[in-house]
Design a protein around this motif. Structure first.
Motif, PDB file in Angstrom:
ATOM      1  N   ASP A   1       0.718  -1.252   0.007  1.00 54.83           N
ATOM      2  CA  ASP A   1       0.200  -0.117   0.024  1.00 54.83           C
ATOM      3  C   ASP A   1       0.872   1.255  -0.111  1.00 54.83           C
ATOM      4  N   ASP A   2       0.942   1.600  -1.256  1.00 56.34           N
ATOM      5  CA  ASP A   2       2.087   3.073  -1.219  1.00 56.34           C
ATOM      6  C   ASP A   2       1.154   4.358  -0.560  1.00 56.34           C
ATOM      7  N   VAL A   3       0.045   4.227  -0.387  1.00 54.54           N
ATOM      8  CA  VAL A   3      -0.523   5.586   0.234  1.00 54.54           C
ATOM      9  C   VAL A   3      -0.244   5.510   1.731  1.00 54.54           C
ATOM     10  N   GLN A   4      -0.336   4.382   2.223  1.00 54.75           N
ATOM     11  CA  GLN A   4      -0.059   4.165   3.670  1.00 54.75           C
ATOM     12  C   GLN A   4       1.368   3.604   4.214  1.00 54.75           C
TER      13      GLN A   4
ATOM     14  N   GLY B   1      -1.504   1.831  11.528  1.00 51.96           N
ATOM     15  CA  GLY B   1      -2.078   1.625  10.286  1.00 51.96           C
ATOM     16  C   GLY B   1      -1.187   1.656   8.940  1.00 51.96           C
ATOM     17  N   PHE B   2      -0.041   1.837   9.189  1.00 50.68           N
ATOM     18  CA  PHE B   2       1.031   1.867   8.079  1.00 50.68           C
ATOM     19  C   PHE B   2       1.539   0.684   7.715  1.00 50.68           C
ATOM     20  N   SER B   3       2.009   0.484   6.535  1.00 48.52           N
ATOM     21  CA  SER B   3       2.719  -0.619   6.257  1.00 48.52           C
ATOM     22  C   SER B   3       4.073   0.005   6.251  1.00 48.52           C
ATOM     23  N   THR B   4       5.123  -0.973   6.419  1.00 42.25           N
ATOM     24  CA  THR B   4       6.432  -0.192   6.868  1.00 42.25           C
ATOM     25  C   THR B   4       7.456  -1.105   5.781  1.00 42.25           C
TER      26      THR B   4
ATOM     27  N   LYS C   1       7.861   5.736  -2.561  1.00 40.96           N
ATOM     28  CA  LYS C   1       6.755   6.838  -2.098  1.00 40.96           C
ATOM     29  C   LYS C   1       5.938   7.165  -1.010  1.00 40.96           C
ATOM     30  N   PRO C   2       6.836   6.808   0.238  1.00 44.51           N
ATOM     31  CA  PRO C   2       5.895   6.699   1.461  1.00 44.51           C
ATOM     32  C   PRO C   2       5.255   8.054   1.702  1.00 44.51           C
ATOM     33  N   LEU C   3       4.240   7.961   2.790  1.00 42.45           N
ATOM     34  CA  LEU C   3       3.532   9.193   3.129  1.00 42.45           C
ATOM     35  C   LEU C   3       4.437   9.532   4.367  1.00 42.45           C
ATOM     36  N   LEU C   4       5.054   9.043   5.051  1.00 42.77           N
ATOM     37  CA  LEU C   4       6.088   9.221   6.353  1.00 42.77           C
ATOM     38  C   LEU C   4       7.309   8.525   6.223  1.00 42.77           C
TER      39      LEU C   4
END
Length: 303
Positions: A6-9, A32-35, A52-55
């Motif tokens: 999940d690129d978004v999270q 809720g993130f994938s790391t 392209k991570p959010l964080l």
């Protein structure tokens, strides 16, 4: 290096200590993130560009390139939110971290609950209303010291790079639809005069995120813009460093979130860069004056 679906999270963890990587993974996955994890700076930069991570969490002291250089390389190509984790706590180190492109600076050893709260607060700084309810941010925020659960607002997918050192500035007048730049770099704005915040020859439009200095378009990062907007709205009312730190987090004035020395030094670093761009002097200020031992406020209007 682990994988994600999940690129978004996605959150990228760049940390050479295996135990800390594990703690970071647990905190972020519970949010809720994938790391995706990397144990050195070069692999970390590649992971950010690939996923392209959010964080992104970023250690400072690592083999190969250090966290400062990694942050600069990441920020040049990505608008991921960067939280720098380090045992270095001198003001110069905080300034260097923010100057390299970090959005927040957390000292080791850190408390997992504080990291979670900072992640949630950082994401709340995004423009309000965009993609509301899209599920880009976990619904449950970190508990505060009092046990309350503050709400989490999803960030927009088109968020601007957020930091004083982010080389990509906030929206300029010349880039807005229907606007033009006059010869010599002067911006011709189309916004109604009543929507501007004014001080001397400084004009700021909160909604369009334009700053004009003596009629010229001024490039500010999001954090610098938010600081300046807060001071312009407050006029001669003094804003403390702790107060400004909470504003940048997107928190209300009454909050149970902890504001530490690192947060206050971060505000000082942002203010130093803002003043430099304004051509302002702390000793003989034209726009922003320091109230010693308290914080900052606008200078008096010209006579």
């Amino acid at each position: 290096m682990s994988s994600t679906v999940d690129d978004v999270q996605t959150a990228v963890i760049i940390e050479d200590d295996a135990e800390i990587r594990h703690i970071l993974s647990e905190v972020l996955e519970s949010a809720g993130f994938s790391t995706v994890s990397a144990d050195n700076g070069m692999d970390g930069v590649r992971a950010v560009l690939a996923h392209k991570p959010l964080l992104t969490t970023l250690d400072v002291t690592m083999p190969g390139i250090d966290g400062f250089e990694a942050a600069r390389r990441i920020r040049a190509q990505s608008d991921t939110y960067i939280i720098m984790l380090t045992g270095l706590q001198d003001e110069a180190d905080v300034v260097a971290g923010l100057g390299a492109g970090a959005d927040d600076y957390l000292l080791k050893p850190f408390r997992p609950r504080e990291l979670r709260a900072r992640v949630d607060a950082l994401l709340r700084r995004a423009r309000a209303g965009a993609l509301a309810g899209a599920g880009l941010v976990p619904e449950t925020a970190a508990p505060s010291a009092s046990g309350a659960q503050p709400p989490t607002v999803p960030p927009p997918s088109d968020r601007q790079p957020a930091d004083l050192a982010d080389p990509q500035p906030t929206t300029s007048a010349a880039s807005l639809p229907g606007s033009e730049a006059a010869a010599g770099g002067r911006a011709l704005d189309t916004a109604p005069d009543g929507d501007w915040l004014l001080h001397r020859d400084l004009r700021l439009h909160p909604e369009n995120r334009i700053v004009l200095l003596d009629g010229d378009d001024l490039d500010l990062t999001r954090t610098e813009f938010d600081l300046l907007a807060t001071l312009l709205e407050s006029k001669r009312r003094v804003r403390s460093k702790a107060d400004l730190a909470l504003v940048l987090r997107g928190e209300s004035y009454v909050t149970s979130y902890f504001v530490g020395d690192a947060d206050k030094r971060a505000v000082e670093a942002h203010m130093t860069n803002l003043r430099r761009k304004l051509g302002d002097s702390p000793t003989s200020p034209r726009y922003i004056e320091t109230v010693r031992g308290v914080g900052y406020r606008l200078t008096a209007d010209e006579a």
